[in-house]
Design a protein around this motif. Structure first.
Motif, mmCIF file in Angstrom:
data_model
loop_
_atom_site.group_PDB
_atom_site.id
_atom_site.type_symbol
_atom_site.label_atom_id
_atom_site.label_comp_id
_atom_site.label_asym_id
_atom_site.label_seq_id
_atom_site.Cartn_x
_atom_site.Cartn_y
_atom_site.Cartn_z
ATOM 1 N N ALA A 28 0.761 -1.170 0.024
ATOM 2 C CA ALA A 28 0.046 -0.093 0.020
ATOM 3 C C ALA A 28 0.940 1.320 0.078
ATOM 4 C CB ALA A 28 -1.127 -0.209 1.143
ATOM 5 N N ILE A 29 1.826 1.266 0.718
ATOM 6 C CA ILE A 29 2.842 2.312 0.763
ATOM 7 C C ILE A 29 3.454 2.601 -0.569
ATOM 8 C CG2 ILE A 29 4.886 3.406 1.862
ATOM 9 C CD1 ILE A 29 3.945 2.085 4.515
ATOM 10 N N GLU A 30 3.993 1.740 -0.936
ATOM 11 C CA GLU A 30 4.681 1.555 -2.390
ATOM 12 C C GLU A 30 3.499 2.138 -3.542
ATOM 13 O OE1 GLU A 30 8.132 -1.964 -2.278
ATOM 14 O OE2 GLU A 30 6.029 -2.466 -2.516
ATOM 15 N N ARG A 31 2.427 1.618 -3.459
ATOM 16 C CA ARG A 31 1.520 2.170 -4.393
ATOM 17 C C ARG A 31 1.288 3.568 -4.266
ATOM 18 N NH1 ARG A 31 -1.083 -2.706 -3.059
ATOM 19 N NH2 ARG A 31 -2.372 -2.050 -1.545
ATOM 20 N N ASP A 32 1.016 4.043 -3.089
ATOM 21 C CA ASP A 32 0.836 5.557 -3.022
ATOM 22 C C ASP A 32 1.998 6.426 -3.170
ATOM 23 O OD1 ASP A 32 -0.840 7.585 -1.711
ATOM 24 O OD2 ASP A 32 0.781 7.814 -0.027
ATOM 25 N N THR A 33 3.329 5.762 -2.953
ATOM 26 C CA THR A 33 4.424 6.750 -3.427
ATOM 27 C C THR A 33 4.461 6.714 -4.740
ATOM 28 O OG1 THR A 33 5.550 5.819 -1.307
ATOM 29 C CG2 THR A 33 6.911 6.515 -2.923
ATOM 30 N N LYS A 53 4.251 13.360 -10.809
ATOM 31 C CA LYS A 53 5.175 13.301 -9.772
ATOM 32 C C LYS A 53 6.354 12.165 -9.909
ATOM 33 C CE LYS A 53 3.870 11.575 -5.886
ATOM 34 N NZ LYS A 53 3.324 11.031 -4.555
ATOM 35 N N THR A 54 5.872 11.176 -10.459
ATOM 36 C CA THR A 54 6.832 10.048 -10.436
ATOM 37 C C THR A 54 6.420 9.247 -11.934
ATOM 38 O OG1 THR A 54 5.105 8.381 -9.548
ATOM 39 C CG2 THR A 54 6.635 9.417 -8.108
ATOM 40 N N ALA A 55 7.374 8.192 -12.156
ATOM 41 C CA ALA A 55 7.227 7.250 -13.401
ATOM 42 C C ALA A 55 7.676 5.979 -12.880
ATOM 43 C CB ALA A 55 8.356 7.798 -14.478
ATOM 44 N N VAL A 56 7.045 4.827 -13.565
ATOM 45 C CA VAL A 56 7.280 3.524 -12.916
ATOM 46 C C VAL A 56 7.647 2.857 -14.649
ATOM 47 C CG1 VAL A 56 5.970 3.553 -10.971
ATOM 48 C CG2 VAL A 56 4.955 2.922 -13.247
#
Length: 186
Positions: free
Chosen positions: A98-103, A140-143
């Motif tokens: 959950a923390i990784e998904r949010d991040t 904000k981020t890229a995956v």
């Protein structure tokens, strides 16, 4: 147009592409040569083009192609905004806490593909495509994901500041393990 730059060999132009691009057939061919090998079928190429066109219609799609000084396609890259409900995003989310998904998946860009013609590898074209693509993203981020044994890609991404999020992730299947990587963009 995103400009011309000079690498060690040729003048390369980076331009945006869309689903109806005049080079879409060549983009499909380069995809197949890169990810399937020289012995791909017409059906493989048609499937690749269909997928690229489908992705080109996703919200936040951004695609770039690299052209040599004669206008020949020598590379491409693309991605799109990662939104809940998208097939691959859900596959990635399932692998994360959950923390990784949010991040990583909130306000996120999915870096989907990058390919460079074999005769133009190791000339800085992939890095230029990568950098130009991400410089034009306001998220904000890229995956991304890539195969656990794809050392050239993993090394490129690490050099470009990507962080390993998860190793040996069965994103699509247990027989095709992936690494999941992330990069903070803003």
């Amino acid at each position: 147009m995103f400009g011309r730059y000079y690498n060690r060999v040729r003048n390369v132009e980076i331009v945006q592409f869309y689903d109806n691009d005049s080079d879409i057939e060549k983009i499909g061919e380069l995809y197949c040569r890169t990810f399937l090998g020289k012995e791909y079928s017409l059906e493989d190429k048609e499937h690749a083009i269909k997928n690229i066109k489908k992705h080109a219609n996703y919200h936040g799609f951004f695609g770039l192609k690299a052209l040599d000084e004669e206008g020949n396609l020598i590379g491409f890259t693309y991605g799109y905004e990662s939104l809940p409900g998208q097939f691959y995003r859900e596959k990635i989310a399932y692998q994360l806490s959950a923390i990784e998904r949010d991040t990583w998946l909130s306000n996120c860009f999915e870096f989907v593909e990058i390919a460079v013609n074999h005769s133009y590898k190791r000339l800085g074209i992939a890095s230029k495509l990568h950098d130009t693509l991400l410089q034009n993203i306001n998220l904000k981020t890229a995956v991304l994901t890539t195969g656990t044994d794809n050392r050239p890609a993993i090394n490129l991404y690490i050099k470009e500041g990507w962080k390993l999020i998860k190793k040996d992730a069965p994103v699509l299947s247990e027989n095709n393990l992936q690494v999941i990587m992330g990069k903070v963009l803003s």
